[in-house]
Design a protein around this motif. Structure first.
Motif, PDB file in Angstrom:
ATOM      1  N   THR A  95      27.004  89.140  95.398  1.00 21.52           N
ATOM      2  CA  THR A  95      28.220  89.833  95.820  1.00 21.52           C
ATOM      3  C   THR A  95      28.762  89.258  97.118  1.00 21.52           C
ATOM      4  O   THR A  95      29.972  89.044  97.266  1.00 21.52           O
ATOM      5  CB  THR A  95      27.937  91.340  95.981  1.00 21.52           C
ATOM      6  N   ASP A  96      27.871  89.006  98.066  1.00 14.14           N
ATOM      7  CA  ASP A  96      28.311  88.418  99.342  1.00 14.14           C
ATOM      8  C   ASP A  96      28.878  87.016  99.138  1.00 14.14           C
ATOM      9  O   ASP A  96      29.878  86.647  99.773  1.00 14.14           O
ATOM     10  CB  ASP A  96      27.132  88.371 100.326  1.00 14.14           C
ATOM     11  N   VAL A  97      28.234  86.231  98.281  1.00 14.17           N
ATOM     12  CA  VAL A  97      28.753  84.881  98.010  1.00 14.17           C
ATOM     13  C   VAL A  97      30.132  84.940  97.379  1.00 14.17           C
ATOM     14  O   VAL A  97      31.035  84.172  97.732  1.00 14.17           O
ATOM     15  CB  VAL A  97      27.758  84.107  97.105  1.00 14.17           C
ATOM     16  N   TYR A  98      30.315  85.885  96.476  1.00 18.66           N
ATOM     17  CA  TYR A  98      31.620  86.009  95.818  1.00 18.66           C
ATOM     18  C   TYR A  98      32.712  86.455  96.787  1.00 18.66           C
ATOM     19  O   TYR A  98      33.808  85.900  96.803  1.00 18.66           O
ATOM     20  CB  TYR A  98      31.506  87.001  94.659  1.00 18.66           C
ATOM     21  N   ASN A  99      32.384  87.465  97.616  1.00 19.14           N
ATOM     22  CA  ASN A  99      33.404  88.000  98.527  1.00 19.14           C
ATOM     23  C   ASN A  99      33.686  87.080  99.715  1.00 19.14           C
ATOM     24  O   ASN A  99      34.838  86.969 100.158  1.00 19.14           O
ATOM     25  CB  ASN A  99      32.974  89.383  99.045  1.00 19.14           C
ATOM     26  N   ASP A 100      32.650  86.432 100.230  1.00 15.92           N
ATOM     27  CA  ASP A 100      32.808  85.639 101.450  1.00 15.92           C
ATOM     28  C   ASP A 100      33.093  84.167 101.193  1.00 15.92           C
ATOM     29  O   ASP A 100      33.561  83.470 102.103  1.00 15.92           O
ATOM     30  CB  ASP A 100      31.541  85.750 102.315  1.00 15.92           C
ATOM     31  N   ARG A 104      24.092  82.019 102.890  1.00 17.86           N
ATOM     32  CA  ARG A 104      23.703  83.334 102.347  1.00 17.86           C
ATOM     33  C   ARG A 104      22.384  83.235 101.593  1.00 17.86           C
ATOM     34  O   ARG A 104      21.527  84.125 101.712  1.00 17.86           O
ATOM     35  CB  ARG A 104      24.803  83.845 101.415  1.00 17.86           C
ATOM     36  N   LYS A 130      19.594  82.902 104.095  1.00 19.93           N
ATOM     37  CA  LYS A 130      19.282  84.188 104.737  1.00 19.93           C
ATOM     38  C   LYS A 130      18.358  85.019 103.858  1.00 19.93           C
ATOM     39  O   LYS A 130      17.411  85.653 104.352  1.00 19.93           O
ATOM     40  CB  LYS A 130      20.582  84.944 105.008  1.00 19.93           C
ATOM     41  N   ARG A 175      28.995  78.431 103.281  1.00 24.48           N
ATOM     42  CA  ARG A 175      28.800  79.883 103.235  1.00 24.48           C
ATOM     43  C   ARG A 175      27.823  80.286 102.133  1.00 24.48           C
ATOM     44  O   ARG A 175      26.988  81.183 102.331  1.00 24.48           O
ATOM     45  CB  ARG A 175      30.144  80.576 103.018  1.00 24.48           C
ATOM     46  N   THR A 176      27.922  79.634 100.986  1.00 29.41           N
ATOM     47  CA  THR A 176      26.985  79.929  99.906  1.00 29.41           C
ATOM     48  C   THR A 176      25.556  79.550 100.309  1.00 29.41           C
ATOM     49  O   THR A 176      24.608  80.314 100.090  1.00 29.41           O
ATOM     50  CB  THR A 176      27.388  79.159  98.638  1.00 29.41           C
ATOM     51  N   PRO A 198      23.047  91.828  95.690  1.00 28.17           N
ATOM     52  CA  PRO A 198      23.698  91.765  97.017  1.00 28.17           C
ATOM     53  C   PRO A 198      24.039  90.353  97.463  1.00 28.17           C
ATOM     54  O   PRO A 198      25.093  90.132  98.071  1.00 28.17           O
ATOM     55  CB  PRO A 198      22.653  92.416  97.942  1.00 28.17           C
ATOM     56  N   VAL A 199      23.159  89.404  97.152  1.00 32.66           N
ATOM     57  CA  VAL A 199      23.418  88.011  97.529  1.00 32.66           C
ATOM     58  C   VAL A 199      24.614  87.468  96.754  1.00 32.66           C
ATOM     59  O   VAL A 199      25.518  86.845  97.326  1.00 32.66           O
ATOM     60  CB  VAL A 199      22.169  87.145  97.293  1.00 32.66           C
TER      61      VAL A 199
END
Length: 261
Positions: free
Chosen positions: A117-122, A144, A147, A140-141, A114-115
């Motif tokens: 994926t979020d880094v890749y998309n955001d 995430r 978090k 942003r990386t 999940p981490v």
């Protein structure tokens, strides 16, 4: 003796005369020529200089990736728990280190999916589309990952490093509820301490049943007078049998995955 000294002096004088009479050395370096050559090289590179800089930064990043993988992901807890299992079983080098590290890496990729994926998309996708700058990509990386680490870190460990920080020394500042407000230099060591504490707690629970088996086998051997027989040799098959019967690897991996969810 005087003749020998005179001969040496004459030889040195002759050598000096020969060196002085020679023209300027052919291997002398022309500074202007070197400067002109280097300028031509950089001129020919032109806009490709940024490419060389990016390549250098990429190689530097690749050298730091192992440290990032260990310090900022679930790898630390997983590899420590797997090592505790091998030590509790007493199987020496089985499973081998390569197997344990490989399993820990794949479990890390699974739990951190999940981490990533979020880094890749955001972060990565908008940066490749030139929607955000490089600094925004890094921010942003970082946010995430912070978090993720914040959820796995105890408040006590965070409070320790917050108050030990030279900027907050002696203050009564409470732990921020938002991970974005915590510096990376504070949350990473707190995360590592929390992960080691959790891994040791799991290791204690893993050792308990195997320790009971060792105690029972040792007591039986002592009562039978077999003092010279090592209890580890007798208890090892029983520990392996118990681990297989309770489906130990399934329970272990299940608890590790659920611990990060």
């Amino acid at each position: 003796m005087k003749k020998q000294n005179l001969a040496i002096v004459l030889m040195l004088a002759s050598a000096i005369c020969i060196l002085v009479s020679l023209p300027s050395p052919v291997y002398a370096i022309d500074i202007n020529q070197v400067t002109t050559t280097s300028n031509n090289i950089f001129k020919n590179i032109g806009g490709g200089a940024n490419q060389y800089i990016n390549t250098f930064l990429l190689m530097t990043l690749l050298s730091v990736i192992p440290m990032i993988l260990i310090m900022m992901t679930s790898f630390t807890r997983i590899i420590m728990v797997l090592s505790f299992v091998r030590s509790a079983l007493g199987t020496q080098q089985n499973p081998p280190n390569q197997v344990l590290i490989g399993l820990a890496l794949f479990l890390t990729f699974f739990t951190m999916k999940p981490v990533f994926t979020d880094v890749y998309n955001d972060a990565i996708v908008p940066y490749n589309q030139h929607h955000i700058s490089q600094q925004q990509l890094l921010d942003r990386t970082e946010n995430r990952f912070k978090k993720f680490m914040y959820k796995q870190t105890s408040q006590k460990d965070l409070d320790l490093f917050l108050h030990a920080d030279e900027n907050n020394l002696g203050s009564s500042k409470s732990v921020p509820k938002n991970s974005d407000k915590i510096d990376l230099s504070i949350i990473v060591p707190a995360f590592i301490i929390s992960e080691m504490k959790t891994a040791f707690s799991i290791g204690f629970l893993i050792f308990l049943p195997f320790m009971i088996i060792d105690m029972v086998v040792s007591s039986v051997l002592m009562s039978m007078g077999m003092v010279m027989l090592s209890p580890m040799v007798i208890s090892l098959p029983f520990k392996l049998l118990l681990f297989v019967l309770v489906n130990g690897w399934y329970l272990l991996v299940q608890s590790l995955i659920q611990g990060f969810q």
